[in-house]
Design a protein around this motif. Sequence first.
Motif, PDB file in Angstrom:
ATOM      1  N   ALA A 289       0.832  -1.203   0.000  1.00  0.00           N
ATOM      2  CA  ALA A 289       0.000   0.000   0.000  1.00  0.00           C
ATOM      3  C   ALA A 289       0.870   1.258   0.000  1.00  0.00           C
ATOM      4  CB  ALA A 289      -0.916   0.008   1.213  1.00  0.00           C
ATOM      5  N   ALA A 290       1.982   1.224   0.771  1.00  0.00           N
ATOM      6  CA  ALA A 290       2.886   2.380   0.807  1.00  0.00           C
ATOM      7  C   ALA A 290       3.522   2.615  -0.548  1.00  0.00           C
ATOM      8  CB  ALA A 290       3.958   2.165   1.880  1.00  0.00           C
ATOM      9  N   ASP A 291       3.951   1.537  -1.221  1.00  0.00           N
ATOM     10  CA  ASP A 291       4.545   1.668  -2.566  1.00  0.00           C
ATOM     11  C   ASP A 291       3.544   2.265  -3.538  1.00  0.00           C
ATOM     12  OD1 ASP A 291       6.898   0.656  -1.679  1.00  0.00           O
ATOM     13  OD2 ASP A 291       6.523  -1.400  -2.382  1.00  0.00           O
ATOM     14  N   ALA A 292       2.298   1.793  -3.434  1.00  0.00           N
ATOM     15  CA  ALA A 292       1.267   2.317  -4.332  1.00  0.00           C
ATOM     16  C   ALA A 292       1.044   3.797  -4.080  1.00  0.00           C
ATOM     17  CB  ALA A 292      -0.035   1.534  -4.141  1.00  0.00           C
ATOM     18  N   ALA A 293       1.037   4.203  -2.787  1.00  0.00           N
ATOM     19  CA  ALA A 293       0.838   5.612  -2.451  1.00  0.00           C
ATOM     20  C   ALA A 293       2.002   6.459  -2.953  1.00  0.00           C
ATOM     21  CB  ALA A 293       0.673   5.778  -0.942  1.00  0.00           C
ATOM     22  N   ALA A 294       3.249   5.941  -2.797  1.00  0.00           N
ATOM     23  CA  ALA A 294       4.425   6.675  -3.267  1.00  0.00           C
ATOM     24  C   ALA A 294       4.403   6.836  -4.772  1.00  0.00           C
ATOM     25  CB  ALA A 294       5.696   5.958  -2.820  1.00  0.00           C
ATOM     26  N   THR A 295       4.026   5.767  -5.472  1.00  0.00           N
ATOM     27  CA  THR A 295       3.945   5.839  -6.936  1.00  0.00           C
ATOM     28  C   THR A 295       2.911   6.854  -7.377  1.00  0.00           C
ATOM     29  OG1 THR A 295       4.590   3.504  -7.116  1.00  0.00           O
ATOM     30  CG2 THR A 295       3.495   4.489  -9.011  1.00  0.00           C
ATOM     31  N   GLN A 296       1.776   6.868  -6.691  1.00  0.00           N
ATOM     32  CA  GLN A 296       0.725   7.843  -7.036  1.00  0.00           C
ATOM     33  C   GLN A 296       1.185   9.265  -6.763  1.00  0.00           C
ATOM     34  OE1 GLN A 296      -2.214   7.093  -8.555  1.00  0.00           O
ATOM     35  NE2 GLN A 296      -2.355   9.312  -8.792  1.00  0.00           N
ATOM     36  N   ALA A 297       1.898   9.444  -5.622  1.00  0.00           N
ATOM     37  CA  ALA A 297       2.396  10.782  -5.280  1.00  0.00           C
ATOM     38  C   ALA A 297       3.403  11.249  -6.317  1.00  0.00           C
ATOM     39  CB  ALA A 297       3.033  10.762  -3.888  1.00  0.00           C
ATOM     40  N   LYS A 298       4.292  10.351  -6.773  1.00  0.00           N
ATOM     41  CA  LYS A 298       5.274  10.694  -7.802  1.00  0.00           C
ATOM     42  C   LYS A 298       4.578  11.066  -9.102  1.00  0.00           C
ATOM     43  CE  LYS A 298       9.380   8.901 -10.145  1.00  0.00           C
ATOM     44  NZ  LYS A 298      10.294   7.741 -10.281  1.00  0.00           N
ATOM     45  N   THR A 299       3.558  10.280  -9.452  1.00  0.00           N
ATOM     46  CA  THR A 299       2.805  10.575 -10.676  1.00  0.00           C
ATOM     47  C   THR A 299       2.126  11.929 -10.584  1.00  0.00           C
ATOM     48  OG1 THR A 299       2.418   8.205 -11.036  1.00  0.00           O
ATOM     49  CG2 THR A 299       0.967   9.748 -12.179  1.00  0.00           C
TER      50      THR A 299
END
Length: 224
Positions: free
Chosen positions: A67-77
């Motif tokens: 979930a953290a990786d998904a949130a980080a990826t979304q934040a980067k996007t």
Amino acid sequence: MRSNHSGYTRLTKAHKFAAAGVTTAAAAGVVLGVVPAATAATHAPVKPVAWNAEAFGQTQDAELAKAADAAATQAKTDAQAKVKAAADRGAQAASRAQARTALKPAAAKPAAPAPKAYGDNLDGWITQALDIMKAKNIPGSYEGIKRNVMRESTGNPHAINDWDVNAVNGVPSKGLLQIIDPTFKAYHVDGTSWDIYDPVANIVASCNYAADKYGSMDNVNSAY
């Protein structure tokens, strides 16, 4: 149960119920006890899984990390999208500014300063000579130059001495400051005329010679 005189045993109502219960139980035993092999195999009991707290914790950690990786990826996007949007806005603003600049009339270039005007007389000749001398680091003053000009030629740019020793030797003194040809050529200053009778060229070359021999034309008070 009781016997009668006829020689047979008579079942009472209680005995009948007991016998019926035995018969029913036996029948049930037959039905419940006989299980086909295939059915037994199909409905084999499931072995209970032992609770493993460590494995459960690892699973939770993995889910949280995912979930953290998904949130980080979304934040980067999202951040990249904001940067791109800002760049697009900047490019659009620059394009609009260029368009406005293109529509503006071209500013007129400032006119080049007009060349300094000098009078075609003794004052103008000395003033122009002094500007050239200043650019070439040749010393001399307006008063020192005019004083020597008036003594040597009385301000006549075409004056020539045909009687002194220089004239006897074939190199008469010429011009405003009565300089001979060899000296004029040796002390000629770039940017001035090579004509010894040119008043400005004559003054500058003569002052260049006087600076070399006497320090300045201001120090000359007689024939030099």
